[in-house]
Design a protein around this motif. Structure first.
Motif, PDB file in Angstrom:
ATOM      1  N   ILE A   1     -19.353  -0.194  11.610  1.00  0.00           N
ATOM      2  CA  ILE A   1     -19.043   0.267  10.243  1.00  0.00           C
ATOM      3  C   ILE A   1     -17.782   1.128  10.257  1.00  0.00           C
TER       4      ILE A   1
ATOM      5  N   PHE B   1      -0.989   5.470  -1.394  1.00  0.00           N
ATOM      6  CA  PHE B   1      -2.198   4.719  -1.056  1.00  0.00           C
ATOM      7  C   PHE B   1      -2.680   5.068   0.353  1.00  0.00           C
TER       8      PHE B   1
ATOM      9  N   VAL C   1     -10.487  -2.154   7.114  1.00  0.00           N
ATOM     10  CA  VAL C   1     -10.433  -2.869   5.831  1.00  0.00           C
ATOM     11  C   VAL C   1      -9.810  -1.995   4.737  1.00  0.00           C
ATOM     12  N   VAL C   2     -10.230  -0.722   4.660  1.00  0.00           N
ATOM     13  CA  VAL C   2      -9.694   0.153   3.602  1.00  0.00           C
ATOM     14  C   VAL C   2      -8.168   0.286   3.765  1.00  0.00           C
ATOM     15  N   PHE C   3      -7.728   0.527   5.000  1.00  0.00           N
ATOM     16  CA  PHE C   3      -6.282   0.678   5.211  1.00  0.00           C
ATOM     17  C   PHE C   3      -5.554  -0.646   4.943  1.00  0.00           C
TER      18      PHE C   3
ATOM     19  N   PHE D   1       0.335  -3.703 -12.875  1.00  0.00           N
ATOM     20  CA  PHE D   1      -0.442  -3.032 -11.818  1.00  0.00           C
ATOM     21  C   PHE D   1      -1.950  -3.338 -11.875  1.00  0.00           C
TER      22      PHE D   1
ATOM     23  N   ALA E   1      -6.384   6.190   1.363  1.00  0.00           N
ATOM     24  CA  ALA E   1      -7.196   5.501   2.380  1.00  0.00           C
ATOM     25  C   ALA E   1      -7.672   6.492   3.433  1.00  0.00           C
TER      26      ALA E   1
ATOM     27  N   LEU F   1     -10.194 -10.091  -1.943  1.00  0.00           N
ATOM     28  CA  LEU F   1     -10.407  -9.639  -0.570  1.00  0.00           C
ATOM     29  C   LEU F   1     -11.812  -9.088  -0.364  1.00  0.00           C
TER      30      LEU F   1
ATOM     31  N   VAL G   1      -9.324   4.146  -6.116  1.00  0.00           N
ATOM     32  CA  VAL G   1      -9.290   2.750  -5.664  1.00  0.00           C
ATOM     33  C   VAL G   1      -9.856   2.666  -4.241  1.00  0.00           C
ATOM     34  N   GLY G   2      -9.450   3.621  -3.380  1.00  0.00           N
ATOM     35  CA  GLY G   2      -9.903   3.630  -1.981  1.00  0.00           C
ATOM     36  C   GLY G   2     -11.404   3.782  -1.873  1.00  0.00           C
TER      37      GLY G   2
ATOM     38  N   VAL H   1     -13.064   0.587  -2.714  1.00  0.00           N
ATOM     39  CA  VAL H   1     -12.919  -0.379  -1.622  1.00  0.00           C
ATOM     40  C   VAL H   1     -13.914  -0.034  -0.499  1.00  0.00           C
ATOM     41  N   ALA H   2     -14.006   1.265  -0.168  1.00  0.00           N
ATOM     42  CA  ALA H   2     -14.953   1.703   0.867  1.00  0.00           C
ATOM     43  C   ALA H   2     -16.386   1.354   0.452  1.00  0.00           C
TER      44      ALA H   2
ATOM     45  N   ILE I   1     -21.524  -4.936   4.187  1.00  0.00           N
ATOM     46  CA  ILE I   1     -22.113  -4.959   5.530  1.00  0.00           C
ATOM     47  C   ILE I   1     -23.609  -4.628   5.488  1.00  0.00           C
TER      48      ILE I   1
ATOM     49  N   TYR J   1       6.813  -6.130  -6.421  1.00  0.00           N
ATOM     50  CA  TYR J   1       6.937  -6.428  -7.851  1.00  0.00           C
ATOM     51  C   TYR J   1       7.741  -5.358  -8.591  1.00  0.00           C
TER      52      TYR J   1
ATOM     53  N   ILE K   1      -6.189  -8.887  -6.350  1.00  0.00           N
ATOM     54  CA  ILE K   1      -6.119  -8.758  -4.884  1.00  0.00           C
ATOM     55  C   ILE K   1      -7.427  -8.197  -4.319  1.00  0.00           C
ATOM     56  N   VAL K   2      -7.886  -7.061  -4.887  1.00  0.00           N
ATOM     57  CA  VAL K   2      -9.084  -6.411  -4.327  1.00  0.00           C
ATOM     58  C   VAL K   2     -10.322  -7.294  -4.519  1.00  0.00           C
TER      59      VAL K   2
ATOM     60  N   VAL L   1      -6.376  -3.179   2.987  1.00  0.00           N
ATOM     61  CA  VAL L   1      -6.300  -3.505   1.554  1.00  0.00           C
ATOM     62  C   VAL L   1      -5.264  -2.613   0.864  1.00  0.00           C
ATOM     63  N   LEU L   2      -5.296  -1.312   1.177  1.00  0.00           N
ATOM     64  CA  LEU L   2      -4.390  -0.408   0.478  1.00  0.00           C
ATOM     65  C   LEU L   2      -2.935  -0.594   0.939  1.00  0.00           C
TER      66      LEU L   2
ATOM     67  N   ILE M   1      -2.727  -7.019 -10.959  1.00  0.00           N
ATOM     68  CA  ILE M   1      -2.521  -7.338  -9.541  1.00  0.00           C
ATOM     69  C   ILE M   1      -3.623  -6.726  -8.679  1.00  0.00           C
ATOM     70  N   VAL M   2      -3.937  -5.446  -8.916  1.00  0.00           N
ATOM     71  CA  VAL M   2      -4.963  -4.773  -8.103  1.00  0.00           C
ATOM     72  C   VAL M   2      -6.316  -5.463  -8.285  1.00  0.00           C
TER      73      VAL M   2
ATOM     74  N   LEU N   1      -1.659  -3.493  -0.865  1.00  0.00           N
ATOM     75  CA  LEU N   1      -1.303  -3.114  -2.246  1.00  0.00           C
ATOM     76  C   LEU N   1       0.054  -2.403  -2.285  1.00  0.00           C
ATOM     77  N   ILE N   2       0.326  -1.573  -1.268  1.00  0.00           N
ATOM     78  CA  ILE N   2       1.634  -0.890  -1.216  1.00  0.00           C
ATOM     79  C   ILE N   2       2.750  -1.940  -1.193  1.00  0.00           C
TER      80      ILE N   2
ATOM     81  N   VAL O   1     -16.994  -2.217   1.169  1.00  0.00           N
ATOM     82  CA  VAL O   1     -17.207  -2.463   2.599  1.00  0.00           C
ATOM     83  C   VAL O   1     -18.663  -2.147   2.961  1.00  0.00           C
ATOM     84  N   LEU O   2     -19.142  -0.974   2.517  1.00  0.00           N
ATOM     85  CA  LEU O   2     -20.511  -0.565   2.853  1.00  0.00           C
ATOM     86  C   LEU O   2     -21.537  -1.542   2.282  1.00  0.00           C
TER      87      LEU O   2
END
Lengths: 414, 131
Positions: free
Chosen positions: B10, A149, B17-19, A251, A153, A262, A400-401, A404-405, A412, B32, A258-259, B21-22, A254-255, B25-26, A408-409
């Protein structure tokens, strides 16, 4: 004589309505561009499943612009209409505008690509593509080695650096966000973000994103070689542990939870991706899982490609902005690759040489092409080295990253 | 100037945020995964204990039977490789050496449900199962 005049008038009328007389010069250039894309898709097989529908959408809209224009509706005040058509059974929809009630009378039906485009405009196709991708993806390598991960990221850093580059080149923040997401190397995510932030740039951004994804085997290897030593490229990684079915089922749930909690703006993309994966891993809905992987994915790909292509009209595409987008997209892609490899190097050092930095470049998504590139470059140094499964971890982490990015964009900037 | 300020916000927010969240998850996946593997290994142990105890008399009986009638162990028309595969599958299910295969015979009748054989029934079920 009269007959001859009428005949000539009808011939002139047909010609004056034809594309030869009505199309501006920009459309002819775009027709040539679409031919180049068709050539790249058919002859070079660069992402043909997406590039071919895009090229045909582009070709059709520049040959016949009305194919992407919506229908027209005439609004007639209810009182006036009823007075003029007494006794008529009216079936038109009624709408209120500024306190006055109108009948919405359809005057002209829209073009095919206009209606298909509604799926892009309302953000329907990209999440459905994610559903199919989820149903096709094995997250086993990522679950087995969750540290991947970090690489997924790291490869997203290019998105945010490109954002600054786009601002410096004069794009507004929303446009810059849409351009930056090209660095995620994920077509559906790029389209989804662009539709929300800067829908007028959809054509150039989608074409740039898919073109660079197709060019992964050409763009990435020089950067990978530049940033790594021969010894690092030769590192053999230990075999991944097997992952149990229960872990694979848990998996996606959970993802998703969580995502979405958040980052609610990423919930649509991640939710669909993980739903598709849960269908696959649970093994209890084989039929719909196969449908999501094949029929649904194929249908949506056709619709998405045609719709995206139809936004690339001459007026929109042939502007200095497009050149900026193409260059910034390439920069974003290169930055993503570079940061993935650099973080791979850091992980290599931290783990005492157990991680081959080449797998970092796979963090840019572009599944599974980027992982294949890691495998290929690794095998050039050591033919008995098999990095493919190790690279699949960062590769799916990149999906996934990038979602998530994107969240964020959107959160904002929108 | 405002845009440059926004760019930096930004950049920082995005990377953090990206780091975050990931990395979260790690940690969750590691937690689990450990929990699942612990739970599964304890279940497996329990299962093996349960299987081994009642099977022992069967082993003795089977061994006794094998000693008494070694000639009737197999049907001659079944190739050795198939018998080896069946024995390996039995070993995998019941645990190594827990039971002994003493006889492998071809079924005289096809296993069927009504007029369809097992494959046809499976195909039928697959194609008519509700969503």
């Amino acid at each position: 004589m009269d007959f001859l005049n009428q005949f000539l008038e009808s011939i002139v009328g047909i010609f004056s309505n034809s594309g030869f007389a009505t199309l501006p010069w920009q459309n002819y250039i775009m027709i040539l561009v679409s031919f180049v894309l068709i050539y790249l898709a058919v002859k070079k097989q660069f992402e043909p499943l997406v590039l071919l529908p895009i090229a045909i959408g582009m070709l059709l809209v520049n040959l016949y612009p009305s194919i992407a224009i919506g229908g027209q509706t005439q609004y007639i005040p209810v009182n006036e209409y009823l007075a003029a058509h007494a006794g008529e059974n009216v079936t038109y929809a009624r709408v209120m505008i500024d306190g006055v009630e109108y009948f919405a009378k359809p005057e002209q039906v829209g073009g095919l690509l206009y209606y298909l485009y509604q799926g892009v405009k309302h953000g329907i196709y990209p999440p459905l593509i994610f559903l199919g991708i989820g149903a096709m993806t094995d997250f086993g390598p990522l679950i087995s080695n969750p540290k991947s991960f970090i690489l997924g990221a790291a490869a997203q850093i290019g998105i945010f650096i490109t954002f600054i580059g786009a601002i410096l080149l004069g794009f507004d923040p929303k446009e810059a966000g849409a351009i930056g997401i090209i660095g995620g190397a994920d077509g559906p995510t790029a389209i989804y973000v662009t539709t929300i932030l800067a829908s007028h740039l959809l054509g150039p951004i989608a074409v740039a994103a898919y073109s660079y994804m197709a060019l992964v085997p050409i763009i990435q290897p020089p950067i990978m070689r530049l940033l790594t030593t021969k010894e690092e490229r030769s590192i053999r990684m230990v075999q991944l542990r097997p992952v149990s079915k229960l872990e694979k089922i848990l998996f996606p749930i959970i993802v998703m939870v969580i995502v979405s909690l958040l980052l609610p703006d990423a919930a649509t993309l991640i939710g669909m991706l993980m739903f598709g994966n849960l269908m696959r891993e649970s093994g209890v809905v084989d039929r719909i899982s196969k449908t999501a992987q094949n029929e649904l994915m194929n249908i949506i790909t056709i619709f998405l490609g045609l719709s995206v292509g139809s936004t690339a009209t001459g007026k929109v595409f042939l502007s200095p902005k497009t050149i900026g987008i193409i260059l910034l997209g390439l920069f974003a892609f290169m930055m993503g690759t570079a940061f993935g490899v650099l973080f791979g190097k850091i992980m290599c050092k931290v783990t005492g040489g157990k991680v081959n930095p080449l797998i970092g470049s796979a963090g840019v998504s572009a599944v599974p092409m980027a992982a294949r590139v890691s495998q290929k470059v690794g095998q050039e140094e050591n033919p008995s080295n098999f990095l493919l499964m190790h690279a699949m971890g960062p590769n799916v982490a990149g999906v996934v990253g990038s979602a998530v990015a994107a969240g964020v964009l959107i959160s904002i900037l929108s | 100037m405002d845009n440059m300020k926004l760019s930096l916000i930004i950049l920082l927010t995005g990377i953090v945020v990206v780091f975050a969240v990931l990395v979260l998850l790690i940690l969750i996946i590691k937690l689990y995964s450990t929990a699942v593997s612990n739970a599964q290994s304890s279940i497996e142990k329990k299962k093996q204990q349960d299987i081994q105890q009642p099977v022992k008399p069967v082993t003795q009986k089977a061994e006794a039977a094998a000693k008494e009638e070694p000639a009737s162990v197999t049907d001659d028309s079944i190739p050795g490789e198939i018998i080896a595969a069946i024995a390996a599958a039995v070993d995998t299910v019941f645990g190594e050496g827990a039971v002994t295969v003493t006889s492998v015979k071809k079924a005289k009748k096809q296993i069927s449900s009504g007029r369809r054989n097992a494959w046809r029934s499976a195909g039928m079920a697959e194609n008519t199962r509700a969503f």
